[in-house]
Scaffold this active site. Structure first.
Site, short mmCIF file in Angstrom:
data_model
loop_
_atom_site.label_atom_id
_atom_site.label_comp_id
_atom_site.label_asym_id
_atom_site.label_seq_id
_atom_site.Cartn_x
_atom_site.Cartn_y
_atom_site.Cartn_z
N CYS A 26 5.62 -9.39 5.62
CA CYS A 26 5.19 -8.42 6.63
C CYS A 26 5.80 -8.70 8.01
O CYS A 26 5.57 -7.94 8.96
CB CYS A 26 3.67 -8.37 6.73
N HIS A 70 5.13 8.39 13.51
CA HIS A 70 6.58 8.22 13.36
C HIS A 70 7.19 7.37 14.47
O HIS A 70 8.28 7.67 14.97
CB HIS A 70 7.29 9.57 13.23
N GLU A 115 -4.27 0.56 5.63
CA GLU A 115 -2.81 0.68 5.52
C GLU A 115 -2.39 0.82 4.05
O GLU A 115 -1.22 1.01 3.76
CB GLU A 115 -2.11 -0.51 6.18
ZN LIG Z 1 2.21 -3.58 7.16
#
Ligand SMILES: [Zn+2]
Length: 125
Positions: A26, A70, A115
């Site tokens: 990550c 975005h 997420e």
């Molecule tokens: Zn992430």
């Protein structure tokens, strides 16, 4: 015990992020569709039987999340230093939504940021 109504709305946006000082993958730039779930409580309905209009609530949340859609979250002001983790997003959105609800007859209970389908972080005070 008093009678309460509880409302829940969910909005989402897409953006990229990476985690600074993180030892795993990550740390690399990657994207998520972030889901923001907002829970409110209140006691008193208006004459139409509404606690707070869902469309008004959704509009308020959309205005707060729109600047992040975005974008690379790490370049956005709240996350230039603090990592854009689900936890930090939940705390940031909680405080921003709470400010916008200050003149409404509702209490912000919790903001949950997901997420992925399998993970979620909630912030409440
Ligand atoms: Zn992430």
């Amino acid at each position: 015990m008093s009678i309460l109504f509880e409302l829940k709305v969910t909005e989402h946006f897409d953006s990229a992020h990476y985690l600074r000082e993180y030892p795993g993958k990550c740390k690399n730039v990657h994207g998520h569709t972030w889901y923001i779930e907002v829970v409110l409580q209140g006691e008193n309905l208006d004459s139409t039987g509404i606690l707070i209009d869902f469309s008004e609530l959704k509009g308020l949340i959309k205005n707060i999340i729109e600047p992040f859609d975005h974008q690379l979250l790490n370049e956005q002001v709240p996350f230039e230093v603090d990592n854009p983790t689900s936890e930090n997003l939940a705390r940031y959105f909680y405080h921003e939504i709470k400010k916008k609800l200050s003149d409404k007859p509702v209490k912000l209970v919790r903001v949950t940021v997901s997420e992925s389908r399998a993970t979620a972080a909630a912030y409440f005070e």
